[in-house]
Design an enzyme around this catalytic site. Structure first.
Site, PDB file in Angstrom:
ATOM      1  N   ASP A   1       0.836  -1.281  -0.262  1.00  9.00           N
ATOM      2  CA  ASP A   1      -0.464   0.033  -0.030  1.00  9.00           C
ATOM      3  C   ASP A   1       0.521   1.325  -0.082  1.00  9.00           C
ATOM      4  O   ASP A   1       0.417   2.093  -1.074  1.00  9.00           O
ATOM      5  CB  ASP A   1      -0.748  -0.188   1.070  1.00  9.00           C
ATOM      6  CG  ASP A   1      -1.405  -0.922   1.079  1.00  9.00           C
ATOM      7  OD1 ASP A   1      -1.925  -2.025  -0.167  1.00  9.00           O
ATOM      8  OD2 ASP A   1      -2.724  -1.503   1.923  1.00  9.00           O
TER       9      ASP A   1
ATOM     10  N   GLU B   1       2.845  -9.617  11.756  1.00  4.17           N
ATOM     11  CA  GLU B   1       2.231  -9.115  10.379  1.00  4.17           C
ATOM     12  C   GLU B   1       3.838  -8.563   9.626  1.00  4.17           C
ATOM     13  O   GLU B   1       4.454  -8.973   8.095  1.00  4.17           O
ATOM     14  CB  GLU B   1       1.343  -7.599  10.136  1.00  4.17           C
ATOM     15  CG  GLU B   1       0.669  -7.335   8.302  1.00  4.17           C
ATOM     16  CD  GLU B   1      -0.215  -6.094   8.431  1.00  4.17           C
ATOM     17  OE1 GLU B   1      -0.007  -5.992   9.352  1.00  4.17           O
ATOM     18  OE2 GLU B   1      -0.609  -6.465   7.712  1.00  4.17           O
TER      19      GLU B   1
HETATM   20  C1  DGY Z   1      -5.551  -2.665   4.383  1.00  4.21           C
HETATM   21  O1  DGY Z   1      -6.662  -1.943   4.512  1.00  4.21           O
HETATM   22  O2  DGY Z   1      -4.340  -2.404   5.278  1.00  4.21           O
HETATM   23  C2  DGY Z   1      -5.784  -3.099   3.097  1.00  4.21           C
HETATM   24  O3  DGY Z   1      -4.180  -3.119   2.724  1.00  4.21           O
HETATM   25  C3  DGY Z   1      -6.780  -3.180   2.197  1.00  4.21           C
HETATM   26  O4  DGY Z   1      -6.494  -3.523   1.623  1.00  4.21           O
END
Ligand code: DGY
Length: 471
Positions: free
Chosen positions: A195, A432
């Protein structure tokens, strides 16, 4: 005094004991996130089914139950769009309201698209990297190596999933590559799965955010420190891009002609090449028509050609390409190892990539807690050791690199990644992501895909030692 042989035996037993314990903990994480036919990506931060998470989860589940691993993928593919797209999220109607934003209500209008699957459950209209065929092949390989009833079950599963996988890859090779470049265009950083990587900074900066009603940042409730997540400015752009996609009624041609964020993603594209190779093997197992095989072989060739055109000889990495500006994205990130993942690279190209991998930007930095590549090169101006994809080390990215290194016969380096990753997880848990220097776990705890890749690494111990002996 203990002889050196005995010491070796004691060390091996200690390692084995630790691995057995780690496998039990990984299994526990997957059980706790299990929703019956599918798995929550994480208990709190991600209470829904995410597309590429599910593929990695299936890779781990294959070592626990072939049937359950197959269900993980089949339950996701039940929500395939008419175009072939696999949505990046399938929303869990049982998730507590206020647990995730943007949740199902925010995406409900996507269900109005003529291409959307029946709802509820609602799905998003974005997609994520296509690890699924790789996972399906993995399920088959584990079933074959274990033998017994699992083999018939796995073959039946392949027959069911194969046409859906073909449709999914076909969607990516057409709607997402109308230029025939071999590279997949993404409409949103969420589609990359990475992201807030600096890869998207310039393209996002060019997005003019219009009127946005206030929205919640539930994600920040589930991490120790907001610096571990994308900023509010990033989120404004993410939510604005979603608004534009909804305004285009999720129509691919409209998005392509109007959307401000269109980027050729090399990591996504490389995963698609590797997934097409897996699909070709699946076609063989289920005896699919030659026509399919020719199409898939053509996709592989086109994908490799596209990636070749993105090679940056100065950085010795592959670079994404901004379709809107017609310019490469000059950022050193782990995505640049794309040709390693797509495979089929010359020995010269492999050597250059490994030099970059060993450099102080990536796994060769002496300050690293474990010799594992940060998600963004440590000399990049945008590097941040705490922030999501701007520096932290991601076990799932390391699984992809490990798997790719095994594929190209780099067994020793692969073994190092595997061991360092297992040490990292043993110490920090199934986080994560991790701070590359301090090793502190970050983001969500008990992330399903971290548990899944740990299980796969643990199961790969035998394979790894056989390959090491042969090398
Ligand atoms: C989040 O919400 O962090 C996700 O990566 C979007 O899919």
């Amino acid at each position: 005094m203990m002889s050196s042989k005995n010491k070796r035996v004691v060390r091996m037993e200690t390692t084995l004991g630790a691995e057995v314990q780690l496998a039990a903990r990984a299994r526990q994480v997957l059980c706790q996130n299990d929703m019956g036919d599918w798995t929550r990506a994480a208990p709190n931060l991600y209470p829904h089914q995410w597309s590429w998470d599910s593929a990695f989860i299936a890779i781990g589940l294959a070592h626990l139950s072939i049937r359950r691993a197959a269900k993980e993928l089949l339950s996701l593919f039940k929500h395939q769009w008419r175009t072939g797209k696999i949505p990046h999220i399938v929303f869990n109607s049982e998730a507590p309201s206020g647990s995730y934003f943007p949740g199902p209500e925010h995406w409900a209008c996507a269900a109005a698209s003529p291409d959307a699957p029946p709802a509820p459950p609602y799905t998003s209209c974005l997609c994520q990297p296509p690890v699924h065929a790789i996972a399906a092949l993995h399920i088959w390989e584990v079933a074959e190596s274990t033998g017994g009833e699992g083999v018939d079950e796995a073959r039946a599963f392949l027959r069911e999933i194969y046409p859906k996988l073909l449709l999914w890859h076909g969607y990516l090779m057409t709607h997402r590559d109308p230029e025939g470049s071999g590279l997949v265009t993404i409409y949103h950083p969420w589609e990359s799965g990475t992201d807030n990587s600096p890869r998207w900074d310039a393209a996002l900066a060019a997005v003019e955010v219009g009127d946005l009603p206030p929205y919640p940042r539930y994600d920040l409730r589930h991490v120790a420190n907001p610096s571990e997540r994308p900023t509010d400015a990033d989120y404004d752009r993410y939510i604005w891009l979603v608004k534009l996609i909804k305004r285009a009624a999720c129509d691919e041609a409209t998005i392509y002609s109007t959307h401000p964020f269109l980027v050729k993603d090399v990591l996504f594209s490389a995963i698609l090449v590797a997934a097409n190779e897996a699909l070709l093997q699946l076609a063989q197992v289920i005896d699919a028509p030659d026509r399919d095989r020719n199409i898939i072989a053509g996709w592989i060739e086109r994908g490799r050609g596209g990636l070749e055109a993105c090679w940056d000889s100065h950085r010795q990495l592959c670079l994404d390409y901004n379709v809107r500006t017609g310019k490469p994205v000059r950022a050193r990130t782990v995505a640049g190892f794309a040709p390693l993942i797509s495979g089929g690279l010359s020995s010269e190209r492999l050597e250059k990539l490994l030099q970059t991998f060993d450099s102080s930007d990536f796994a060769g930095n002496p300050k690293l807690r474990w010799p594992l590549p940060p998600s963004t090169g440590s000399s990049e101006r945008t590097f941040d050791s705490h922030s999501y994809w701007r520096g932290p080390v991601w076990p799932v990215a390391n699984w992809l690199l490990w798997w790719s290194l095994v594929r190209v016969g780099e067994f020793e380096r692969a073994a190092q990644i595997r061991q360092a990753s297992l040490d990292q997880i043993t110490q920090g848990g199934f986080a994560e992501y991790f701070d590359p220097f301090s090793g502190v776990p970050l983001g969500s705890i008990d992330q399903s895909w971290t548990a899944a890749v740990a299980l796969d690494w643990l199961a790969a111990r035998k394979l790894q030692s056989v390959n090491m002996d042969a090398a």
